[in-house]
Every structure is written in C-alpha cells, then in structure tokens.
Design a protein around this motif. Structure first.
Motif, mmCIF file in Angstrom:
data_model
loop_
_atom_site.group_PDB
_atom_site.id
_atom_site.type_symbol
_atom_site.label_atom_id
_atom_site.label_comp_id
_atom_site.label_asym_id
_atom_site.label_seq_id
_atom_site.Cartn_x
_atom_site.Cartn_y
_atom_site.Cartn_z
ATOM 1 N N PHE A 132 11.055 1.405 2.475
ATOM 2 C CA PHE A 132 9.673 1.604 2.043
ATOM 3 C C PHE A 132 9.643 1.500 0.522
ATOM 4 N N SER A 133 9.308 0.319 0.033
ATOM 5 C CA SER A 133 9.347 0.052 -1.396
ATOM 6 C C SER A 133 8.014 0.326 -2.079
ATOM 7 N N ARG A 134 7.098 0.940 -1.365
ATOM 8 C CA ARG A 134 5.801 1.319 -1.935
ATOM 9 C C ARG A 134 5.387 2.664 -1.367
ATOM 10 N N TYR A 135 4.791 3.480 -2.215
ATOM 11 C CA TYR A 135 4.417 4.832 -1.794
ATOM 12 C C TYR A 135 3.454 4.783 -0.612
ATOM 13 N N LEU A 136 2.502 3.857 -0.635
ATOM 14 C CA LEU A 136 1.512 3.759 0.434
ATOM 15 C C LEU A 136 2.168 3.431 1.770
ATOM 16 N N GLN A 137 3.194 2.591 1.778
ATOM 17 C CA GLN A 137 3.892 2.258 3.018
ATOM 18 C C GLN A 137 4.546 3.486 3.631
ATOM 19 N N LEU A 138 5.174 4.311 2.803
ATOM 20 C CA LEU A 138 5.812 5.524 3.308
ATOM 21 C C LEU A 138 4.780 6.503 3.848
ATOM 22 N N ALA A 139 3.650 6.630 3.159
ATOM 23 C CA ALA A 139 2.591 7.521 3.630
ATOM 24 C C ALA A 139 2.043 7.063 4.975
ATOM 25 N N MET A 140 1.886 5.761 5.165
ATOM 26 C CA MET A 140 1.391 5.239 6.432
ATOM 27 C C MET A 140 2.404 5.449 7.549
ATOM 28 N N ALA A 141 3.698 5.334 7.225
ATOM 29 C CA ALA A 141 4.731 5.580 8.230
ATOM 30 C C ALA A 141 4.773 7.049 8.639
ATOM 31 N N ALA A 142 4.477 7.938 7.717
ATOM 32 C CA ALA A 142 4.552 9.368 8.000
ATOM 33 C C ALA A 142 3.288 9.906 8.660
ATOM 34 N N PHE A 143 2.125 9.532 8.148
ATOM 35 C CA PHE A 143 0.867 10.105 8.609
ATOM 36 C C PHE A 143 0.077 9.206 9.556
ATOM 37 N N GLY A 144 0.531 7.965 9.770
ATOM 38 C CA GLY A 144 -0.251 7.007 10.527
ATOM 39 C C GLY A 144 -0.981 6.067 9.582
ATOM 40 N N GLU A 145 -1.326 4.887 10.078
ATOM 41 C CA GLU A 145 -1.891 3.859 9.209
ATOM 42 C C GLU A 145 -3.204 4.292 8.572
ATOM 43 N N LYS A 146 -4.157 4.758 9.387
ATOM 44 C CA LYS A 146 -5.469 5.113 8.841
ATOM 45 C C LYS A 146 -5.395 6.357 7.980
ATOM 46 N N ARG A 147 -4.730 7.390 8.469
ATOM 47 C CA ARG A 147 -4.645 8.635 7.707
ATOM 48 C C ARG A 147 -3.827 8.452 6.438
ATOM 49 N N GLY A 148 -2.760 7.643 6.510
ATOM 50 C CA GLY A 148 -1.950 7.397 5.324
ATOM 51 C C GLY A 148 -2.735 6.700 4.235
ATOM 52 N N LYS A 149 -3.532 5.697 4.608
ATOM 53 C CA LYS A 149 -4.375 5.023 3.616
ATOM 54 C C LYS A 149 -5.398 5.981 3.028
ATOM 55 N N LEU A 150 -5.999 6.805 3.885
ATOM 56 C CA LEU A 150 -7.020 7.737 3.423
ATOM 57 C C LEU A 150 -6.460 8.741 2.420
ATOM 58 N N LEU A 151 -5.237 9.208 2.683
ATOM 59 C CA LEU A 151 -4.657 10.251 1.838
ATOM 60 C C LEU A 151 -4.028 9.696 0.564
ATOM 61 N N ALA A 152 -3.414 8.513 0.639
ATOM 62 C CA ALA A 152 -2.573 8.051 -0.469
ATOM 63 C C ALA A 152 -3.151 6.902 -1.273
ATOM 64 N N LEU A 153 -4.047 6.101 -0.695
ATOM 65 C CA LEU A 153 -4.491 4.895 -1.390
ATOM 66 C C LEU A 153 -5.223 5.215 -2.687
ATOM 67 N N LEU A 154 -6.227 6.091 -2.620
ATOM 68 C CA LEU A 154 -7.015 6.411 -3.814
ATOM 69 C C LEU A 154 -6.177 7.053 -4.916
ATOM 70 N N PRO A 155 -5.407 8.125 -4.631
ATOM 71 C CA PRO A 155 -4.634 8.735 -5.729
ATOM 72 C C PRO A 155 -3.569 7.832 -6.323
ATOM 73 N N THR A 156 -2.900 7.009 -5.490
ATOM 74 C CA THR A 156 -1.873 6.131 -6.054
ATOM 75 C C THR A 156 -2.491 5.016 -6.891
ATOM 76 N N MET A 157 -3.625 4.491 -6.442
ATOM 77 C CA MET A 157 -4.293 3.461 -7.238
ATOM 78 C C MET A 157 -4.842 4.049 -8.543
ATOM 79 N N TYR A 158 -5.297 5.319 -8.486
ATOM 80 C CA TYR A 158 -5.745 5.942 -9.735
ATOM 81 C C TYR A 158 -4.568 6.136 -10.682
#
Length: 529
Positions: free
Chosen positions: A161-187
């Motif tokens: 997992f070479s990106r934080y968002l990929q690891l979050a999606m693997a741990a929390f699920g695709e939709k929930r991982g994007k919801l939780l990690a996409l905005l803060p990591t992009m900020y």
C-alpha cells in the motif's frame, strides 16, 4: 507410462499463486489432477513417479532445481508480489530504488515546517509543566503511529500500500475509507502547498526588505532603485520557482531536493532558538495566562494549544508514499530500511522542535506573535541587535525549505492527477501532459492563496479535521487489518489511542470554532497581507 506434464500458472492477483498440475491421462492408478498451490512461494512443486509396488515418490529434476534457485534469488533481491503495470507509470511508484537515506531526507523535509515556529504559543495556554508533558506525549504517540503505518505497508498478503488512501480503503472498506481519509489527506497535501506559498512568498518579501532596507545608510543605490514588489507579486515569484522545480519526474528524483530542504529546516530552527535565548530577554515577559482569565476562555485556549502541538507533528500522509519508493523482498522487507530512516530523522526533529518550543517560550513568553511565531518575534524584538546577515540568512533558509518541501507535499496530488489520466488512457503520461498537470496544480494553489488569504486563521479548524490521519487512523487500521486477539495488549492500546485521537480531533475542532465565534476572524478576499 506416459511422461507427466508439469504446468505452472500464475494469477493476476497482487500475490502470486503457483500451481503444479500433474496430468496422467488413461491411468486409473494416479489421480486425474494433483494440485499444490502456495502463496508467494515456489515450495511444494515436485515431480511424481511410480514405484514398482504402486506407491509414489518425489524426485528432483533439473527444472525443479532451477525453479528453487529462482525462488532463492527472488527472496534475496526481488519481490514475489506482482505489481500492476499502472504503478510503474505514476510518480510515487515509478522508481523503487530508494533507501534509508532517502527516507530520512524526505521525512526530515516534511516533518519540520512552519507549524514548529508557533509551538511556543501552545505554552502560553498550557504553561511550563503541561506544555512540556503534552509535547512529549504527542511526540511518543506520533512515533508509535508511524511504526504502525510502516508495518502495515505490506501486511496484507504481500500487497504494498504505497498510498495512505489505499491502506484506509483496505482497512475500512472502499466507501468508508474514501470518506474518512480522502479529504484530510488531500488537505494535508494541497493545503500544505497553499500555506507554503503564503509563508514562502511572505518570507521572500521580508528577505527583500532586510537586504534592501531603505532606512539604512549602507544600502546601495542600485538596491534602492529596484521596484518594490507587492506581497502578491512575491507569491508569483515563489509559485513560479516551485512549479519549475516540480518538473522532476518522481519521488525518488527529489531526494536531493529533500536533503537541501532538511538541511535548511534544521539550520533555521537552530539559528532562531539559539539567537532567541542568547539575546537579553525583552522587558515585560510573563508566563501563563492572566489571573483575570475566565475558566471558559482558559479551556478554549487549552484546546487550541493542543491543536497546535498535534498539528506540528504532521507528515503521516507521506509515510507510505516514501516507503513505496523502496525495494522490498522476503529477506529484506522495506519496513526495515524505512524504520531506520524514520528513527534517525525524528531524532533530529526532536532536537529542533523541543528547544524551539521551550526556548521560544522562555525568551518571549506571552509576547510571542500569533502570526509567524518565532520568525516574526526575531524580526520584531531583535532587529536592531542582530546583524542584517543573520536575519537575511534565516529568512533565506525559510524560503528554501518552503520551496523544497512544496515538492514532496505536492507529489501525492501529482500522483492522483496522473492516475486519473493513466487509468482512462491505459498509457503513461507524456512529459508535456505531466508538466501541464504540475503547472496547473501550482497555479491552482496560487489562486487559493491569494483568493483566501485568511486560511491561516482557520489552521486550527482544518488541522483538527486532519488530526485523525496522524493520531487515530493508524491505530484503527492496525486493529482492522492485523485483527489482534480481543483484550490483548495491542488490541487495548490501539483501540484506546484510536478512540482518544478521534475525541481529541472533535475537541480541537470545537475549540477552533469556539474561538472563531468568540473572537471572529478578519475575512478579506484577494488581498494577501
């Protein structure tokens, strides 16, 4: 008896499945299909022959010897995980020849930033004891979550997992991982670049004012005749320089840039705190809040102070990306080199942040400026008893560091833009499209910096929203992926720290909103100060 056919097949999954299929048509004594599969291993592949008494025995053939030799080679120098061709087209994973030194350079350049200059502000609300204790706890906490992320980098069947968002999606699920990690990591990537333009452009203006001080009789006539650029124009100068430097192709190619950024950051942090404590302490310095401060206001200031300390230790959104540039094998996994680089870099970071916070609070106390922190205080209180060379050198180092750290924080955004292109076209980006993406992002960050110059006043609010990326999510992802036994030590620690990080995030956001509602902020559009 007919010769047996050995067939090896591999799937397109990230991990390699090898099956040895032995077929024996028209022979009832042998099974029709014998399949031995192994994950990321060539073990279990054998040739089978029939003995006179009807039993079977395994024999070694030259082909199997070659296969086993290849397995040993892959374990020592290669990797047994299959990578999608798409990975080789993106700037983060395009080059995988990184090492512990590169990791240390990148971590240092991204781990020390302008947030460190305002750390003494946290002590004005927390005092000596609670300020030092909070700083120590935050440092240990973020070191622990860094270790978790490094261990989780390839913890699922060898997938990297070479990106934080990929690891979050693997741990929390695709939709929930994007919801939780996409905005803060992009900020943390895009927002940091916007802030770096503000800080870098503003400090460039300060540098010019120091070098071309019209009030000084020693200023050359040629310097006096130069056109004095406005803050907006200095933003343009900084953005153009950052965009030109951003044309380096991938994350490994900017290792030298990160080294320069790391050296400049360590140097200006050391210069600022040494100068501050070596000068005579200014008159009227006091410590702690005034006695007439209400408990409600004190609580609000404490929450803001905790947000300042937590946000000073950022950069977790880049750890997996940095580790993704390293080669990895069963014998030499990437986590070993990455952890070596991180330990070295954070030892240096500690020697920068702790003296900066403690020494700055001792030198200026409650008089520390809220905008610019230690750098502004140095120019405000010691401009007349410090040489112009030292003041100019300090400002120059800040500009250099902002310019260099812009590159590593912008890399995840470049990676995301190019990923969208390569997925749709199924080809790598040509150089002119890659260059266009980078100039586009630099221009967008510049536009935001001049359109919303009051964003620095919202740093506490947005920092609170991004705080779980550092303090909470790594702990929760460990529980979701590693699945430790219920009520075991790791289960309790990670659930406890993860829950505490979420609560702290809500409190920091609440304190920031409270401050905005109570004190208000000066909102002005397209008017950078």
């Amino acid at each position: 008896m007919e010769d047996h056919i050995v067939q090896m097949t591999s799937t397109d999954n990230p991990t390699t499945d090898i099956a040895a299929v032995i077929e024996t048509p028209k022979d009832d004594k042998l099974p029709q299909l014998l399949s031995v599969s192994g994950r990321s291993s060539f073990g279990g592949i054998q040739s089978v022959s029939e003995t006179p008494n009807g039993s079977f025995r395994a024999v070694t053939t030259p082909v199997l010897k070659a296969v086993r030799s290849m397995r040993v080679y892959l374990e020592e120098v290669g990797q047994l995980t299959k990578l999608h061709p798409h990975e080789a087209w993106l700037p983060i994973t395009e080059s995988r020849n990184g090492n512990a030194y590169y990791a240390a350079f990148h971590t240092l350049s991204s781990g020390i930033g302008f947030q460190a200059l305002v750390l003494p502000l946290a002590f004005t609300a927390l005092g000596w004891t609670w300020g030092i204790l909070s700083l120590c706890l935050a440092f240990v906490w973020q070191m622990y979550t860094l270790w978790l992320l490094i261990e989780l980098h390839e913890a699922v069947n060898g997938v990297r997992f070479s990106r934080y968002l990929q690891l979050a999606m693997a741990a929390f699920g695709e939709k929930r991982g994007k919801l939780l990690a996409l905005l803060p990591t992009m900020y943390l990537s895009g927002g940091a670049c916007v802030a770096l333009i503000m800080i870098g452009g503003g400090t460039t203006k300060i540098l010019y004012d120091v070098v071309c001080d019209t009030s000084s009789s020693s200023t050359s006539s040629s310097c006096q005749n130069l056109h004095r650029l406005s803050t907006l124009e200095w933003y343009v100068v900084f953005t153009v320089a950052a965009a030109l430097l951003a044309q380096l192709p991938n994350l490994n190619s900017i290792a030298g840039v990160s080294l320069i950024g790391a050296i400049s950051a360590v140097t200006y942090c050391t210069l600022i705190w040494v100068l501050s404590i070596s000068k005579q302490r200014i008159a009227g310095v006091s410590y702690g809040l005034p006695d007439n401060t209400s408990n409600v206001a004190r609580l609000r200031d404490v929450l803001n102070a905790l947000g300042i300390i937590a946000f000073a230790f950022r950069g977790h959104n880049l750890v997996l990306e940095i580790q993704g540039t390293m080669p990895s094998s069963l014998k030499n996994p990437s986590r070993v080199s990455m952890w070596k680089g991180v330990k070295f870099s954070y030892l240096i970071i500690a020697f920068c942040l702790f003296p900066l916070a403690i020494g700055g609070y001792w030198a200026y106390g409650e008089l520390i400026p809220s905008q610019g922190g230690m750098l502004t205080a140095l120019h405000k209180y010691h401009k007349h008893d410090t040489s112009k060379f030292i003041l100019g050198l300090t400002s120059l180092l800040v500009v250099i560091h902002c310019l260099m750290s812009f590159q590593i924080y912008a890399m995840p955004v470049f990676d995301k833009l190019e990923s969208k292109y390569t997925i749709s076209i199924h080809k790598p980006c040509p150089w002119w499209i890659r260059s266009g993406f980078r100039f586009f992002f630099a221009g967008l960050a510049f536009f935001v910096s001049i359109a919303l110059p009051f964003l620095q006043s919202l740093a506490g609010l947005i920092g609170g929203l991004a705080l779980p990326v550092t303090m909470a999510y790594p702990c929760l992802m460990w529980v979701m992926i590693k699945k430790p036994d219920r009520y075991s030590l790791m289960w309790v620690i990670n659930w406890g720290l993860g829950g505490l990080g979420i609560i702290l995030s809500f409190l920091v956001v609440f304190g920031a909103i409270w401050t905005i509602v109570t004190d208000g902020i000066e909102v002005h559009f397209f008017k950078p100060q």
